[in-house]
Design an enzyme around this catalytic site. Structure first.
Site, mmCIF file in Angstrom:
data_model
loop_
_atom_site.group_PDB
_atom_site.id
_atom_site.type_symbol
_atom_site.label_atom_id
_atom_site.label_comp_id
_atom_site.label_asym_id
_atom_site.label_seq_id
_atom_site.Cartn_x
_atom_site.Cartn_y
_atom_site.Cartn_z
ATOM 1 N N SER A 190 -9.741 1.689 3.057
ATOM 2 C CA SER A 190 -8.907 2.501 2.202
ATOM 3 C C SER A 190 -7.860 1.707 1.419
ATOM 4 C CB SER A 190 -8.159 3.529 3.052
ATOM 5 O OG SER A 190 -7.254 2.889 3.938
ATOM 6 N N SER A 222 -9.891 -0.723 7.216
ATOM 7 C CA SER A 222 -9.300 -0.523 5.887
ATOM 8 C C SER A 222 -8.598 -1.737 5.301
ATOM 9 C CB SER A 222 -8.324 0.650 5.918
ATOM 10 O OG SER A 222 -9.035 1.861 5.912
ATOM 11 N N LYS A 237 0.865 -1.181 0.000
ATOM 12 C CA LYS A 237 0.000 0.000 0.000
ATOM 13 C C LYS A 237 0.905 1.235 0.000
ATOM 14 C CE LYS A 237 -3.907 1.974 2.667
ATOM 15 N NZ LYS A 237 -4.748 1.805 3.862
#
Lengths: 476, 95, 484
Positions: free
Chosen positions: C153, C177, C78
């Site tokens: 997210s 997330s 990420k």
């Protein structure tokens, strides 16, 4: 109208650690700009602070030295505001739960003793430096100082005048330096002071509106700044004006304080516990360890010097003004056992030499053992006090011990009675008129003869022996 | 309304965010929605409850006071939008 | 089966047997990225050259017999974890050009374990969002239905695993997330206990809630990843210094006699009927595994979202103050400092980030701290206590991961509160600091994945691996792949 001044002081002292409070960058002063920096103190994304244990221990020492209660749990909070010298957009400080509270410091005021309350002592990080371009509308940021450990010592509004404030600061400064947790250098900003000042009519209980005074970077400036500010406030009140709560800067060159009005807004720092740092738990065992490691503090040392060495309060004050000086003095006394003389030599000639060279006692070329030996030599009559003055200067210049200096210069006192008697008789022979006058009752001429002997022996004659011999021989 | 447009302006200033009049209007409405929702916390009596600021009870995490190499001026300034010589440069603070 | 479709443990076996190489796996994955990335947009940056040269190095080591737990495995990160020398944007304009001079601890650990990084994945800006729509670099699409969001997210990391654009990936979870996108993309995602995986180098959203965790194709891979990620880090004050077990050993164990807590408060809000049915089926599966379901109560559940939407923005408002245009990242031109700050932050941050900075700033501001931040911190303590009480009555808790399957792109962007509600089942975990795992438990009629979530007490990740792998074996959820 008679006024009373009310002052509270906030002192920021830089802790004398090797590394910053939350990262491993060096705290050394004077490095190239932005060179003592790492992702942590630069506030780069994703990095995390880890507390330097030594900062806690140093702060604990100061807390104990100022009679504070150390809280069993303290925690760090974020003080949020934007400024280019604050890379994270917040300063890590302590807020609701400081390290220590409720302390006091004792001052001598008008011959009596007065306690100034200490509200709290907390740990925090320093900000960087902003340099303003004189020609262009820009500023330059140096983040070397960012994250350097500080303790903030906040006093109660117990101080009643500029002189008292300066005295309080000197005492605090002395303790910090004694504890070896702060170098106390005010020019480099290792010891900084802000003051809250207000006045009120004598007898009134409520505090007046206060001004916060900043930018006073020496004891003298603190006193001058406060004196000015007190007068300014009195003038306003006496002329029917009202004091505005504001921050004012001391202008050293002009000798005035100026309002910062307009340069700052109402503060809303949005303090909250820093989630990246964990509570610090201080137990009795830890406090005990720190306490055991505490040096004797200046106040206690002064009192001990007076009683143990039978010296005056003034001398004790001078000799304990610096820990190293006190240590030197005690070393000398341990060898020669003559505190009065040791004190006099130290405070007189030795300090004079050091002051002239801007040196500290740590850099003194005369060892404590040498000075003690010299005092012993005077006591034994090997040298005279007058000779010692020359010898000590030579010791300071060369770093040699007194015996070496005496041998080199042939400065040993003449104590040989036969030799001195011979000198005296030739002087008597050479001055028949004076001898006659003396014997006729002009006793003042005794001094004349002493002078002649000293002149003949280049001052090396032992004065006591000369005295005794002269008395005998003149009387014949 | 929990929050007025004026307060939104003040908060935006505190947070150093420039907001357009349209944004101000939108934020005021949206923040009020959220704050109204958050109001449900007031149903709870939390008297005497110790606030929780950490998920796990770690205490006394320390470092030793040992110097490690800094990254140096060049790396310090490598990402700077306006690095000049050995410094970060910023527009002057208007006083 | 193609290499890129394989799990970590399958590839590891092949590497050990000499049947494939790091280079072959990496090429396979990079080809897959070439083929589908345009549709899915999982990545902000594909690290093609870096991956191939790392793979060549890895093959040299493998030849020497030096095989590590993740040797040759293609991992996506990420774009919230810092990578030395490689831009790390956090999905934001304000960091679009930031190149960290350091690696996050997890990056160091993964590299040391032999992982090959294939790219940095897309995400909601500063991890603020539940749909990956707030990214400055445009939205990621759900591989199962390109009209829909992948969750967020960590939507890019989840979509990349679901679309076989990597073998496993790293996400971060502040309020769901990892687990929410894992559920919406039909893969396994774990949020470890707070303090279990180092946050050093993880760009902070809400420091007291953030935690890094893995996305994988099955539970065993999750255990393998956790073996690499978990552990104490002296660079993080909130890191917990306790032993890390071998999580893989929990993967095969049964859960006979376990008590599975079903919190009654999680089944009252508006759950999608298909999700509800899948969860009810999951409870039955647990019973088939020899476990017993027990009703439990988490009485403060209804307050979790409100608490979260004070604490997370409050911390974020402070964490994001460093993005001021002085030291790195975007700066808007201005002739005066205050103006520079305000314009930089206005142009550098997206709407959702600004909204949360505003809420957080307000909640901490003079006069409101007690009413908001302090109150929320107190209720947070009550929520944590709820879980402590609950775990006295059960081994693990079972809940839906999300109230609905993946929603359509743009469906909730104008209604922040509706968007926030999609995290309703995942948020309490972060507030309490406990670990949670989401894994696939079925599909809706229209073919969208549904996830089931298991929660356990602090540092009980082993239990989560155990229950999830038992469930995975027993449920035999159909192995489907998204059609791309």
């Amino acid at each position: 109208m008679e006024f009373e001044t009310v002052i509270g002081l906030e002192v920021h002292a830089q802790m004398l650690t090797e590394t910053k409070i939350f990262c491993s960058c060096s705290t050394k002063f004077g490095a190239a700009p932005n060179s003592h920096t790492c992702p942590i103190c630069l506030g780069m994304p994703g990095v995390l602070p880890v507390l330097n244990k030594k900062v806690v221990e140093y702060a604990m020492k100061m807390a104990l030295a100022t009679n504070c209660a150390i809280n069993p749990t303290c925690e760090f909070a974020r003080k949020n505001y934007f400024y280019p010298d604050l890379p994270k957009g917040y300063q890590i400080s302590q807020y609701a739960y400081p390290l220590a509270e409720h302390g006091w410091l004792e001052l001598e005021v008008n011959g009596g003793k007065k306690r100034i309350g200490i509200t709290r002592i907390h740990m925090e990080e320093d900000a960087g430096k902003l340099l303003h371009d004189e020609h262009n509308p820009v500023s330059y940021v140096d983040l070397n100082r960012t994250g350097v450990p500080l303790i903030e010592i906040v006093s109660e509004p117990d101080i009643r005048g500029a002189e008292e404030a300066a005295d309080y600061l000197k005492r605090l400064h002395e303790i910090l330096v004694y504890l070896e947790i702060c170098d106390g250098n005010m020019e480099e900003g290792s010891f900084r002071c802000d003051a809250n000042v207000s006045i009120r009519p004598k007898g009134q209980k409520e505090f007046g509106t206060r001004a916060e005074l900043k930018n006073m970077n020496s004891f003298r400036n603190v006193q001058r700044g406060l004196e000015y500010e007190i007068k300014r406030q009195q003038y306003i009140v006496e002329n029917g004006g009202t004091i505005v709560q504001e921050t004012r800067l001391w202008d050293d060159a002009q000798g005035v304080t100026n309002s910062m009005r307009g340069k700052e807004e109402a503060h809303d720092y949005r303090y909250f516990p820093d989630p990246d740092l964990v509570p610090v738990i201080v137990d009795e065992a830890w406090i005990g360890k720190i306490r055991a490691d505490m040096p004797e503090l200046p106040q206690a040392k002064r009192e001990r010097f007076i009683s143990e060495y039978q010296i005056s309060a003034y001398d004790a004050g001078v000799l304990t003004s610096e820990k190293a000086l006190a240590g030197y003095f005690e070393e000398v006394v341990a060898i020669c056992a003559k505190p009065k003389q040791a004190g006099n030599w130290l405070m007189g000639d030795v300090m004079k030499f050091l002051n002239e060279d801007k040196k500290t006692i740590r850099e003194c070329p005369i060892t404590a053992a040498s000075l003690a030996e010299m005092i012993n030599l005077i006591d034994a009559g090997t040298i005279s006090g007058k000779m010692a003055k020359d010898i000590v200067e030579e010791m300071y210049q060369s770093g040699k011990n007194p015996r070496e200096v005496i041998a080199e210069k042939g400065m040993v006192q003449i104590t040989d009675e036969a030799a001195l008697a011979k000198t005296i008789s030739s002087i008597i022979d050479a001055n028949p008129q004076q001898l006659a006058d003396y014997r006729a009752g002009k006793e003042k001429l005794f001094g004349f003869f002493v002078g002649q002997v000293m002149k003949a022996t280049q001052g090396k004659a032992n004065p006591q022996i000369v005295n005794d011999l002269l008395k005998k021989m003149l009387a014949k | 309304m929990k929050l007025t447009a004026q307060e939104v302006e003040y908060v935006a200033h505190l947070a150093r965010l420039e907001i357009t009049p349209q944004e101000k209007e939108k934020f005021t409405a949206q923040l009020n929605d959220i704050l109204l929702y958050i109001d449900k916390l007031n149903e709870l009596d939390t008297k005497g409850v110790e606030p929780m600021s950490h998920a796990i009870g770690v205490t006394n995490a320390f470092r030793a006071d040992k110097v490690a190499a800094s990254i140096g001026t060049e790396k310090t300034l490598a990402n700077a939008p306006d690095g000049r010589g050995e410094f970060f440069r910023v527009p002057k603070v208007i006083e | 089966m193609e290499l890129y479709q394989s799990t970590i443990h399958e590839l590891q076996d092949k590497i050990k047997e000499g049947k494939t190489t790091a280079t072959a796996i990496t090429k396979s994955v990079l080809q897959r990225i070439d083929a589908v990335e345009e549709k899915v947009h999982s990545y902000i940056r594909v690290m093609k050259d870096e991956a191939l040269s790392a793979a060549a190095e890895a093959d040299k080591e493998i030849k020497k017999g030096n095989i590590k737990p993740l040797s040759g495995i293609s991992i996506a990160l990420k774009d919230i974890v810092c990578t030395k020398g490689i831009a790390t944007t956090c999905g934001s304009h304000i960091l679009h050009n930031f190149v960290p001079p350091y690696d996050a601890s997890v990056v160091e650990k993964l590299r040391a374990a032999g992982a090959i990084f294939v790219g940095k994945t897309n995400m909601d800006e500063f991890a603020m969002g539940s749909s990956t729509e707030t990214s400055y670099f445009g939205p990621t699409r759900n591989p199962w239905d390109l009209e829909r969001i992948p969750g967020g997210s960590s939507g890019g990391s989840a979509a990349a695993v679901a679309a076989d654009e990597c073998v496993a990936s790293i996400g971060s979870d502040t309020g769901g997330s990892i687990r929410q996108p894992a559920a919406l993309c039909g893969i396994v995602g774990m949020k470890p206990t707070y303090g279990r995986v180092s946050r050093f180098g993880l760009i902070a959203f809400a420091s007291s809630l953030d935690q890094i965790g893995p996305f994988t194709k099955d539970v065993e891979d999750c255990a393998i990843m956790m073996n690499v990620l978990a552990g104490y880090d002296r660079r993080e004050s909130t890191s917990v210094n306790i032993d890390v077990p071998d999580y893989r050993q929990f993967a095969g164990r049964d859960i006979k006699g376990w008590k599975i807590g079903i919190p009654k408060e999680y089944f009252v809000e508006g759950i999608d009927p298909e999700v509800k049915a899948a969860i009810e089926a999951s409870i039955k599966t647990m019973e088939k595994c020899g476990a017993q379901s027990v009703e439990i109560s988490l009485p403060h559940t209804q307050y979790c979202l409100a608490v979260y939407y004070i604490i997370a923005p409050a911390e974020a408002s402070s964490n994001l103050a460093r993005y001021d245009g002085v030291k790195y990242g975007f700066r808007a031109p201005a002739s005066e400092l205050l103006d520079m700050y305000k314009k930089t932050r206005m142009q550098g941050f997206g709407a959702e980030v600004k909204r949360r900075i505003m809420i957080g700033t307000y909640a901490l501001s003079a006069g409101y701290y007690d009413a908001y931040y302090k109150k929320a911190s107190q209720v947070r303590a009550l929520i944590k206590k709820d879980f402590e009480e609950a775990f006295k009555k059960c081994d693990v808790i079972l809940t839906p991961t999300t109230p609905t399957p993946a929603f359509k792109i743009g469906e909730k962007t104008d209604n922040p509160l509706q968007m926030y509600l999609s995290d309703i089942f995942t948020i309490s975990t972060n507030l309490a600091g406990i670990p949670g795992i989401s894994l696939p438990c079925g599909f809706t009629k229209s073919g969208l994945p549904v996830g089931v979530q298991f929660l356990a007490g602090h540092f009980q990740e082993g239990k989560l691996i155990q229950v999830a792998s038992a469930y995975e074996r027993k449920a035999q959820i159909e192995k489907r792949r998204p059609k791309l």
